[in-house]
Design a protein around this motif. Sequence first.
Motif, PDB file in Angstrom:
ATOM      1  N   UNK A   1      40.972   6.176  44.356  1.00 21.89           N
ATOM      2  CA  UNK A   1      40.414   6.732  43.133  1.00 21.89           C
ATOM      3  C   UNK A   1      40.353   8.246  43.253  1.00 21.89           C
ATOM      4  N   UNK A   2      41.059   8.957  42.378  1.00 22.31           N
ATOM      5  CA  UNK A   2      41.015  10.415  42.401  1.00 22.31           C
ATOM      6  C   UNK A   2      39.930  10.915  41.445  1.00 22.31           C
ATOM      7  N   UNK A   3      39.466  12.135  41.694  1.00 14.98           N
ATOM      8  CA  UNK A   3      38.476  12.738  40.802  1.00 14.98           C
ATOM      9  C   UNK A   3      37.116  12.094  40.884  1.00 14.98           C
ATOM     10  N   UNK A   4      36.686  11.725  42.095  1.00 18.53           N
ATOM     11  CA  UNK A   4      35.439  10.975  42.236  1.00 18.53           C
ATOM     12  C   UNK A   4      34.213  11.817  41.893  1.00 18.53           C
ATOM     13  N   UNK A   5      34.330  13.135  41.908  1.00 24.64           N
ATOM     14  CA  UNK A   5      33.191  13.981  41.556  1.00 24.64           C
ATOM     15  C   UNK A   5      33.072  14.186  40.050  1.00 24.64           C
ATOM     16  N   UNK A   6      34.032  13.673  39.277  1.00 23.34           N
ATOM     17  CA  UNK A   6      34.005  13.845  37.835  1.00 23.34           C
ATOM     18  C   UNK A   6      33.135  12.828  37.126  1.00 23.34           C
ATOM     19  N   UNK A   7      32.979  13.011  35.827  1.00 21.46           N
ATOM     20  CA  UNK A   7      32.115  12.174  34.994  1.00 21.46           C
ATOM     21  C   UNK A   7      32.528  10.703  35.045  1.00 21.46           C
TER      22      UNK A   7
ATOM     23  N   UNK B   1      37.097  -4.865  45.677  1.00 24.09           N
ATOM     24  CA  UNK B   1      38.224  -4.063  46.147  1.00 24.09           C
ATOM     25  C   UNK B   1      37.748  -3.142  47.265  1.00 24.09           C
ATOM     26  N   UNK B   2      38.690  -2.687  48.062  1.00 20.01           N
ATOM     27  CA  UNK B   2      38.399  -1.683  49.085  1.00 20.01           C
ATOM     28  C   UNK B   2      38.697  -0.319  48.475  1.00 20.01           C
ATOM     29  N   UNK B   3      37.693   0.558  48.422  1.00 21.24           N
ATOM     30  CA  UNK B   3      37.824   1.810  47.683  1.00 21.24           C
ATOM     31  C   UNK B   3      37.987   3.000  48.637  1.00 21.24           C
ATOM     32  N   UNK B   4      38.943   3.825  48.315  1.00 18.96           N
ATOM     33  CA  UNK B   4      39.113   5.130  48.967  1.00 18.96           C
ATOM     34  C   UNK B   4      39.067   6.168  47.858  1.00 18.96           C
ATOM     35  N   UNK B   5      38.356   7.267  48.069  1.00 21.87           N
ATOM     36  CA  UNK B   5      38.172   8.235  46.990  1.00 21.87           C
ATOM     37  C   UNK B   5      38.659   9.618  47.423  1.00 21.87           C
ATOM     38  N   UNK B   6      39.021  10.420  46.429  1.00 24.17           N
ATOM     39  CA  UNK B   6      39.430  11.794  46.704  1.00 24.17           C
ATOM     40  C   UNK B   6      38.728  12.731  45.739  1.00 24.17           C
ATOM     41  N   UNK B   7      38.553  13.972  46.184  1.00 22.04           N
ATOM     42  CA  UNK B   7      37.930  14.998  45.355  1.00 22.04           C
ATOM     43  C   UNK B   7      38.302  16.358  45.910  1.00 22.04           C
ATOM     44  N   UNK B   8      38.212  17.376  45.085  1.00 20.30           N
ATOM     45  CA  UNK B   8      38.444  18.747  45.561  1.00 20.30           C
ATOM     46  C   UNK B   8      37.353  19.165  46.531  1.00 20.30           C
ATOM     47  N   UNK B   9      36.132  18.679  46.289  1.00 21.61           N
ATOM     48  CA  UNK B   9      34.997  18.991  47.143  1.00 21.61           C
ATOM     49  C   UNK B   9      34.753  17.817  48.084  1.00 21.61           C
ATOM     50  N   UNK B  10      35.060  17.991  49.347  1.00 21.02           N
ATOM     51  CA  UNK B  10      34.921  16.901  50.308  1.00 21.02           C
ATOM     52  C   UNK B  10      33.471  16.537  50.590  1.00 21.02           C
ATOM     53  N   UNK B  11      32.513  17.294  50.034  1.00 22.92           N
ATOM     54  CA  UNK B  11      31.095  16.980  50.215  1.00 22.92           C
ATOM     55  C   UNK B  11      30.562  16.048  49.139  1.00 22.92           C
ATOM     56  N   UNK B  12      31.427  15.643  48.195  1.00 17.85           N
ATOM     57  CA  UNK B  12      31.000  14.778  47.090  1.00 17.85           C
ATOM     58  C   UNK B  12      30.955  13.319  47.537  1.00 17.85           C
ATOM     59  N   UNK B  13      30.036  12.996  48.427  1.00 14.13           N
ATOM     60  CA  UNK B  13      29.977  11.638  48.968  1.00 14.13           C
ATOM     61  C   UNK B  13      29.428  10.661  47.930  1.00 14.13           C
TER      62      UNK B  13
ATOM     63  N   UNK C   1      38.361  11.918  50.506  1.00 20.12           N
ATOM     64  CA  UNK C   1      39.527  12.610  51.030  1.00 20.12           C
ATOM     65  C   UNK C   1      39.687  13.902  50.239  1.00 20.12           C
ATOM     66  N   UNK C   2      39.729  15.045  50.920  1.00 22.01           N
ATOM     67  CA  UNK C   2      39.896  16.323  50.225  1.00 22.01           C
ATOM     68  C   UNK C   2      41.298  16.419  49.663  1.00 22.01           C
ATOM     69  N   UNK C   3      41.398  16.682  48.359  1.00 24.15           N
ATOM     70  CA  UNK C   3      42.708  16.717  47.710  1.00 24.15           C
ATOM     71  C   UNK C   3      42.747  17.791  46.636  1.00 24.15           C
ATOM     72  N   UNK C   4      43.919  18.332  46.439  1.00 21.38           N
ATOM     73  CA  UNK C   4      44.161  19.315  45.384  1.00 21.38           C
ATOM     74  C   UNK C   4      45.237  18.758  44.460  1.00 21.38           C
ATOM     75  N   UNK C   5      44.979  18.798  43.178  1.00 22.55           N
ATOM     76  CA  UNK C   5      45.955  18.284  42.210  1.00 22.55           C
ATOM     77  C   UNK C   5      46.964  19.397  41.891  1.00 22.55           C
ATOM     78  N   UNK C   6      47.898  19.568  42.818  1.00 15.18           N
ATOM     79  CA  UNK C   6      48.905  20.613  42.715  1.00 15.18           C
ATOM     80  C   UNK C   6      50.296  19.980  42.845  1.00 15.18           C
ATOM     81  N   UNK C   7      51.338  20.726  42.513  1.00  9.47           N
ATOM     82  CA  UNK C   7      52.692  20.168  42.577  1.00  9.47           C
ATOM     83  C   UNK C   7      53.197  19.853  43.978  1.00  9.47           C
ATOM     84  N   UNK C   8      52.515  20.349  45.028  1.00  6.84           N
ATOM     85  CA  UNK C   8      53.055  20.167  46.375  1.00  6.84           C
ATOM     86  C   UNK C   8      52.073  19.548  47.369  1.00  6.84           C
ATOM     87  N   UNK C   9      50.901  19.142  46.928  1.00  8.89           N
ATOM     88  CA  UNK C   9      49.907  18.600  47.860  1.00  8.89           C
ATOM     89  C   UNK C   9      50.417  17.307  48.504  1.00  8.89           C
TER      90      UNK C   9
END
Length: 317
Positions: free
Chosen positions: A6-12, A27-39, A46-54
Motif C-alpha cells: 500500500x503506497x501513500x500510507x500517511x495520506x487521508x 492480507x499481509x500488508x506492507x506500506x510505503x510513505x515519503x516519511x518513514x516515521x509514519x508508523x 518503506x521509505x519511497x519517493x514517487x519519482x520516475x526513477x525510484x
Amino acid sequence: MLHVLLTGVSGFVGRRLAHTLIESRKVQVRVSARNSNSSIEGLAPFHAELTPSFDWMLALQNCDVVVHTAARAHIMKEEVVDPLAEYRRVNVEGTLNLARQAAAAGVKRFIFISSIKVNGEQTPLGKPFLVDDAPAPEDAYGISKWEAEQGLQKLAMETGLEVVIIRPPLVYGPGVKGNFASLIQLVKKGLPLPLGAIHNRRSLVGLDNLVGLIITCIEHPAAANQVFLAGDGQDLSTSELLRGVAKAVGRSSRLIPVPASILMLAATLLGKKPMAQRLLGSLQVDISKARDLLGWEPPVSVEEGLKRCFVSNDETV
C-alpha cells in the motif's frame, strides 16, 4: 494469504485503508510513505519517493497486489512554475515507474486510485457521469490522472498485469481537509451561510465506503482490468449537505435562501467563480457498475459518514 503493498500510507485514504486491512487480518500488508516515521500500528513504512526513477524492487518482493494511493494531490496555493509538468512527473511518470517494476516483480494486480476529475468537473442535473463516458479532465491534476490511467492500461496489455482503476469524487471522513473541512468549520461556528436555496446534486464518497470498494477490488476476480466510479449512492444538494453536517455536529443550520444565480454573479465579480461552481453546480456519478459487477454496496450511509467526520480515525477503526 495475499501480500499487499500500500503506497501513500500517511495520506487521508492510505492511512484509513492500512488500519482496516491490518485489522481484518485477511492480507499481509506492507506500506510505503515519503516519511518513514509514519508508523501504522507499529508497522514501519518503506521509505519511497514517487519519482520516475525510484527503485521499488525491495518493497515489491513477494507482493501480489499493489494499492497505489500516493499522488501529488490538488494544491490550493501552487508554488511551482509549471504545475502540469510537476503533476506529470509524480502522478504519471512516478506511477508508471512503480507499475513497470511491479509487473517485472510478478505482481498480479495494480489498483490505482484515480479521480472523478478524469471525467470532468460538472454534470447536467440528473445526468451522472458513467464509467464509459469520454474523459474530459480540465485541470492539471485531472489531466495527470487520466494520462496515468492510459499508461497503466497500455502496460496491462503489454505485460498481463491486472489494472483496476477507481475514480472517487470528493472523499470525506475523519481528518478530512481542504474545502470540505472549511465548510465544516463554518457550520460549527454557527455562521449564517447564503446557501439555503441550492438545488444542485453532488455525489460524495465517505472514507469508509471508498476503503470498502478498494478492499473488494483487491480480491474480486471480476475487478481485473476494470474502471469503477466510487460514491455513497446518495446524492445531496449543497443545502442538504450543510444541514447534514449541522445535524452531525449538533447545531442548527443557519442557511439563508439566496438564489444560485445571484450567488454565481457575485462570485464571478469577486473572482471566485471556480469555487462557486463547486458549491452551486452538480457533479453526479453512477456507481452501478461496481454494484452489478462486484456485488458491492456502500456499507455506510451519508448520515453516518458525516457523523464519523467528528471522531478520530482511531475511534472509527
